[in-house]
Design a protein around this motif. Sequence first.
Motif, PDB file in Angstrom:
ATOM      1  N   LEU A 329       0.907  -1.232   0.133  1.00 44.74           N
ATOM      2  CA  LEU A 329      -0.114  -0.080  -0.070  1.00 44.74           C
ATOM      3  C   LEU A 329       0.844   1.202   0.036  1.00 44.74           C
ATOM      4  O   LEU A 329       0.523   2.207  -0.558  1.00 44.74           O
ATOM      5  N   ALA A 330       2.000   1.143   0.672  1.00 42.30           N
ATOM      6  CA  ALA A 330       2.927   2.204   0.594  1.00 42.30           C
ATOM      7  C   ALA A 330       3.518   2.679  -0.688  1.00 42.30           C
ATOM      8  O   ALA A 330       3.387   3.879  -0.946  1.00 42.30           O
ATOM      9  N   LYS A 331       3.970   1.636  -1.360  1.00 43.98           N
ATOM     10  CA  LYS A 331       4.266   1.959  -2.712  1.00 43.98           C
ATOM     11  C   LYS A 331       3.283   2.255  -3.693  1.00 43.98           C
ATOM     12  O   LYS A 331       3.441   3.097  -4.692  1.00 43.98           O
ATOM     13  N   GLN A 332       2.056   1.686  -3.460  1.00 42.92           N
ATOM     14  CA  GLN A 332       0.996   2.137  -4.240  1.00 42.92           C
ATOM     15  C   GLN A 332       0.682   3.735  -4.053  1.00 42.92           C
ATOM     16  O   GLN A 332       0.441   4.561  -4.978  1.00 42.92           O
ATOM     17  N   HIS A 333       0.851   3.999  -2.959  1.00 45.78           N
ATOM     18  CA  HIS A 333       0.549   5.652  -2.644  1.00 45.78           C
ATOM     19  C   HIS A 333       1.665   6.466  -3.350  1.00 45.78           C
ATOM     20  O   HIS A 333       1.414   7.612  -4.011  1.00 45.78           O
ATOM     21  N   TYR A 334       2.924   5.849  -2.920  1.00 44.94           N
ATOM     22  CA  TYR A 334       4.066   6.722  -3.613  1.00 44.94           C
ATOM     23  C   TYR A 334       3.832   6.995  -4.981  1.00 44.94           C
ATOM     24  O   TYR A 334       3.982   7.896  -5.727  1.00 44.94           O
ATOM     25  N   ALA A 335       3.571   5.569  -5.853  1.00 47.02           N
ATOM     26  CA  ALA A 335       3.533   5.661  -7.230  1.00 47.02           C
ATOM     27  C   ALA A 335       1.988   6.476  -7.613  1.00 47.02           C
ATOM     28  O   ALA A 335       2.283   7.366  -8.720  1.00 47.02           O
ATOM     29  N   LEU A 372      13.741  17.319   2.061  1.00 41.39           N
ATOM     30  CA  LEU A 372      12.836  16.155   1.627  1.00 41.39           C
ATOM     31  C   LEU A 372      11.396  16.640   2.071  1.00 41.39           C
ATOM     32  O   LEU A 372      11.050  16.937   3.483  1.00 41.39           O
ATOM     33  N   ASN A 373      10.371  16.860   1.161  1.00 41.02           N
ATOM     34  CA  ASN A 373       9.127  17.390   1.247  1.00 41.02           C
ATOM     35  C   ASN A 373       8.083  16.508   1.998  1.00 41.02           C
ATOM     36  O   ASN A 373       7.202  16.774   2.865  1.00 41.02           O
ATOM     37  N   ILE A 374       7.954  15.180   1.306  1.00 41.12           N
ATOM     38  CA  ILE A 374       6.851  14.254   1.489  1.00 41.12           C
ATOM     39  C   ILE A 374       7.758  12.795   1.732  1.00 41.12           C
ATOM     40  O   ILE A 374       8.685  12.498   0.895  1.00 41.12           O
ATOM     41  N   LEU A 375       7.578  12.322   2.696  1.00 42.67           N
ATOM     42  CA  LEU A 375       8.262  10.949   3.189  1.00 42.67           C
ATOM     43  C   LEU A 375       6.805  10.001   3.267  1.00 42.67           C
ATOM     44  O   LEU A 375       5.928  10.261   3.919  1.00 42.67           O
ATOM     45  N   VAL A 376       6.846   9.009   2.052  1.00 42.03           N
ATOM     46  CA  VAL A 376       5.715   7.950   2.284  1.00 42.03           C
ATOM     47  C   VAL A 376       6.347   6.814   2.711  1.00 42.03           C
ATOM     48  O   VAL A 376       7.612   6.433   2.320  1.00 42.03           O
ATOM     49  N   GLY A 377       5.718   5.955   3.507  1.00 41.85           N
ATOM     50  CA  GLY A 377       6.237   4.806   4.152  1.00 41.85           C
ATOM     51  C   GLY A 377       5.426   4.047   4.991  1.00 41.85           C
ATOM     52  O   GLY A 377       4.128   4.355   5.099  1.00 41.85           O
ATOM     53  N   ALA A 527       8.015 -11.668  -1.423  1.00 42.98           N
ATOM     54  CA  ALA A 527       7.888 -10.380  -1.911  1.00 42.98           C
ATOM     55  C   ALA A 527       8.081 -10.138  -3.368  1.00 42.98           C
ATOM     56  O   ALA A 527       7.484  -9.530  -4.217  1.00 42.98           O
ATOM     57  N   ALA A 528       9.441 -10.552  -3.627  1.00 48.42           N
ATOM     58  CA  ALA A 528       9.763 -10.255  -4.994  1.00 48.42           C
ATOM     59  C   ALA A 528       8.934 -10.839  -6.090  1.00 48.42           C
ATOM     60  O   ALA A 528       8.539 -10.579  -7.093  1.00 48.42           O
ATOM     61  N   ASP A 529       8.777 -12.213  -5.920  1.00 47.26           N
ATOM     62  CA  ASP A 529       7.484 -12.830  -6.525  1.00 47.26           C
ATOM     63  C   ASP A 529       6.392 -12.359  -6.608  1.00 47.26           C
ATOM     64  O   ASP A 529       5.671 -12.090  -7.766  1.00 47.26           O
ATOM     65  N   LYS A 530       6.032 -11.889  -5.515  1.00 42.17           N
ATOM     66  CA  LYS A 530       4.531 -11.215  -5.599  1.00 42.17           C
ATOM     67  C   LYS A 530       4.537 -10.026  -6.487  1.00 42.17           C
ATOM     68  O   LYS A 530       3.610  -9.798  -7.154  1.00 42.17           O
ATOM     69  N   ASP A 531       5.435  -9.265  -6.096  1.00 41.50           N
ATOM     70  CA  ASP A 531       5.778  -8.047  -6.854  1.00 41.50           C
ATOM     71  C   ASP A 531       5.806  -8.172  -8.485  1.00 41.50           C
ATOM     72  O   ASP A 531       5.047  -7.411  -9.247  1.00 41.50           O
ATOM     73  N   PHE A 532       6.478  -9.212  -8.942  1.00 42.68           N
ATOM     74  CA  PHE A 532       6.926  -9.639 -10.492  1.00 42.68           C
ATOM     75  C   PHE A 532       5.312  -9.998 -10.727  1.00 42.68           C
ATOM     76  O   PHE A 532       5.079  -9.437 -11.878  1.00 42.68           O
ATOM     77  N   GLU A 533       4.539 -10.871 -10.137  1.00 43.71           N
ATOM     78  CA  GLU A 533       3.234 -11.271 -10.792  1.00 43.71           C
ATOM     79  C   GLU A 533       2.476 -10.037 -10.859  1.00 43.71           C
ATOM     80  O   GLU A 533       1.628  -9.808 -11.774  1.00 43.71           O
ATOM     81  N   MET A 534       2.154  -9.165  -9.738  1.00 44.29           N
ATOM     82  CA  MET A 534       1.677  -7.889  -9.823  1.00 44.29           C
ATOM     83  C   MET A 534       1.741  -7.156 -10.790  1.00 44.29           C
ATOM     84  O   MET A 534       0.943  -6.602 -11.716  1.00 44.29           O
ATOM     85  N   GLN A 535       3.014  -7.059 -11.397  1.00 44.49           N
ATOM     86  CA  GLN A 535       3.562  -6.103 -12.089  1.00 44.49           C
ATOM     87  C   GLN A 535       3.133  -6.550 -13.697  1.00 44.49           C
ATOM     88  O   GLN A 535       2.807  -5.748 -14.615  1.00 44.49           O
ATOM     89  N   VAL A 550      -4.807 -11.120  -0.868  1.00 46.04           N
ATOM     90  CA  VAL A 550      -3.558 -10.099  -0.494  1.00 46.04           C
ATOM     91  C   VAL A 550      -3.968  -8.846  -1.397  1.00 46.04           C
ATOM     92  O   VAL A 550      -3.375  -7.744  -1.379  1.00 46.04           O
ATOM     93  N   ILE A 551      -4.923  -9.024  -2.633  1.00 49.06           N
ATOM     94  CA  ILE A 551      -5.106  -7.915  -3.391  1.00 49.06           C
ATOM     95  C   ILE A 551      -6.069  -7.068  -2.675  1.00 49.06           C
ATOM     96  O   ILE A 551      -6.558  -6.117  -3.354  1.00 49.06           O
ATOM     97  N   GLU A 552      -6.583  -7.331  -1.648  1.00 45.75           N
ATOM     98  CA  GLU A 552      -7.762  -6.592  -1.105  1.00 45.75           C
ATOM     99  C   GLU A 552      -7.255  -5.016  -0.994  1.00 45.75           C
ATOM    100  O   GLU A 552      -8.237  -3.846  -1.337  1.00 45.75           O
ATOM    101  N   VAL A 553      -6.091  -4.691  -0.698  1.00 46.72           N
ATOM    102  CA  VAL A 553      -5.322  -3.296  -0.740  1.00 46.72           C
ATOM    103  C   VAL A 553      -4.215  -3.213  -1.537  1.00 46.72           C
ATOM    104  O   VAL A 553      -3.630  -4.097  -1.544  1.00 46.72           O
ATOM    105  N   GLY A 554      -3.943  -2.241  -2.225  1.00 45.76           N
ATOM    106  CA  GLY A 554      -2.675  -1.670  -2.906  1.00 45.76           C
ATOM    107  C   GLY A 554      -2.482  -2.089  -4.309  1.00 45.76           C
ATOM    108  O   GLY A 554      -1.446  -2.206  -4.891  1.00 45.76           O
TER     109      GLY A 554
END
Length: 698
Positions: A329-335, A372-377, A527-535, A550-554
């Motif tokens: 979700l943090a990465k989703q917000h950042y993007a 640094l103005n905005i920190l997402v995490g 995590a890496a495999d999950k990100d690969f499949e999602m991408q 796991v796709i409920e959010v993000g």
Amino acid sequence: MNLDTPIEYLKGVGQQKAELLKKELGVYTFNDLLQHFPFRYVDRTRFYKIREVSADMPSVQVIGRVLSKEIIGEKQSRRLVAQLKDDTGVLELVWFQGIRWADKLVQPGAVFIVFGKPTEFNGRFSISHPELELYNPSAVKQGNLTLQPVYNSTEKLKQSFLDTKSLQRLQASALEIVGRSIQETIPDYLRSKHRLLNKADAIQQIHFPQNPNSLEAARHRLKFEELFFIQLKLLRNKLLRTGKFRGLLFGQVGEKFNAFYSDKLPFDLTNAQKKVLKEIRQDTQKGIQMNRLLQGDVGSGKTVVALMSMLLAIDNGFQTCMMAPTEILAKQHYASLEKMMGQGFINMALLCGSTPKKERRIIHQALQDGSLNILVGTHALIEDEVQFKNLGLAVIDEQHRFGVEQRAKLWRKNSVPPHVLVMTATPIPRTLAMTLYGDLDISVINELPAGRKPIKTIHLFESQRLRMFGFMRQEIAKGRQVYIVYPLIKESEKLDLLYLEAGIEAISREFPLPQYRISIVHGKLKAADKDFEMQRFVKGETQIMVATTVIEVGVNVPNASVMIIENAERFGLSQLHQLRGRVGRGAEQSYCVLMSGNKLSREARIRLQTMVKTNDGFEISETDLQLRGPGNIEGTQQSGVLDLKLADLAHDQHILQEARDAVIRIFEDDPELNTDKNVLLKEYFLRKTPAISWNKIS
């Protein structure tokens, strides 16, 4: 003896039973016992005729004459059966145990008052192991004409002879000893105004009500007290915050805010978004700390409101942060923020658990020097080494997933506490919001952005699966993508569910390579495999994503137009609504297909019907509250606020509103509770919450 006397000193308890009561029910003192309220009552206030008896009655009380009796069967199947008759019919009385005692007591011709649970077999009604009392026609009072309390017990307690009957006796003993020493907690003027019983009478009547009216009066009094003191704490905290906590001033709407609004805003703001921004703007000009809860359905545009609030802070010389509960979700917000603003518009960084040390050092330095103005995490934002130069606004997403201490750590990131904007995509019923977040100001976004079409939801049974496959092919042929969500990864021996692995096999047969490509995502993947499949799915390289929740959010894929939820009857309403919110993010019509088995419980049927009927998250949340109660709605279990013994937020909304209004009026007249008429409230509040100073926020 008094209310604080240890429970082992109550006659009939002793050390061994006391240990069980402490462990099983949390009963340590006489007061704890009296606070262990009945969960229902057996109505013995009337007699029924035998012809009125039905199998769905929880219990029944009749008067009849014994016609005959006989012992039937041998050994394990041995039982005593007696025929009881009144002027309307015949009822069987059956004993499988205590046969010798029952055979001696039950004599043909004798008239009994009989009480028990009726059952039906082959059109005949019977009561097993009934309670019996010889009928005395000359007695003024016949039988036990009362509402008998029934208490929660456990198997371990029952094994030690602490069943509901025993607990009744203990309650009666405790009341006889300490009932007169129960202290009042609500001043006379309030009790008179709201027509409330005094505390001692309420406790007496909740355990041993004289009649249904006295029971209702006792329940109302004790529910009001529970909700009143919750509101007293919440609104006192709000009063302290607004009165004692200095807030950072955002005095101007500056360059970054105006440039974004004029040149980069991807769509026109809805009226609801404009209203929320106006509320935030007003909050940050008052010189007191903002603490605002922003509610809005998935896709309602909360993120753009949060971004514009952060730009407002930046224009006034402050740094900002956005904290999300998961890395996805943090990465989703950042993007999402980067896409809306474009690169180079604002200096922004992402800090998660997986952020390399080298990047962390750069981020830490940029935070400390103010560049640094905005920190997402994620939770990484509240680590001690993360030091801001001048944090002015903290945005917390899906805040129910964070503990109180975690949120408090963000407060301490600045000498003057930053303004706080809490966001949730889980619509919260009004009564729950008033109880969980009564110390926050609440904003609601209840409009979808222009161009968004409501998601069409349909419910299909397993027998209609071919129809579902055909619909998937139609949408994929249009260039759309499809989610299929399963509740489990591997087959469960206890639940007859379609599980993910079997689902993948079936989908692969129906949608074979090379025409179709499938992504697979679940919580057991690295995590890496999950990100690969999602991408792959995000980029459109696969048309179908088979996943667990796991796709409920993000995940934000505007091209995905179909959400299929397998075994939808196994999901809660809140989760179904969140999953549905993964589609409907583009301009095209989107669909949610709820697949279920043919046999549905009443609650499951209501859940699915609700999803088909409405897209309104607040309507759905109200139904969810009615079905499940507040303790089970996502995130509320850990709050501590909802330790309610009697009050039910789904059904006691009027009492909650009455209690909250009473507290508001009290604080308007006497914010410090210093007047004589309110001293009792202040004393009880401090006694109930000794760790909380009256002059310090909790």
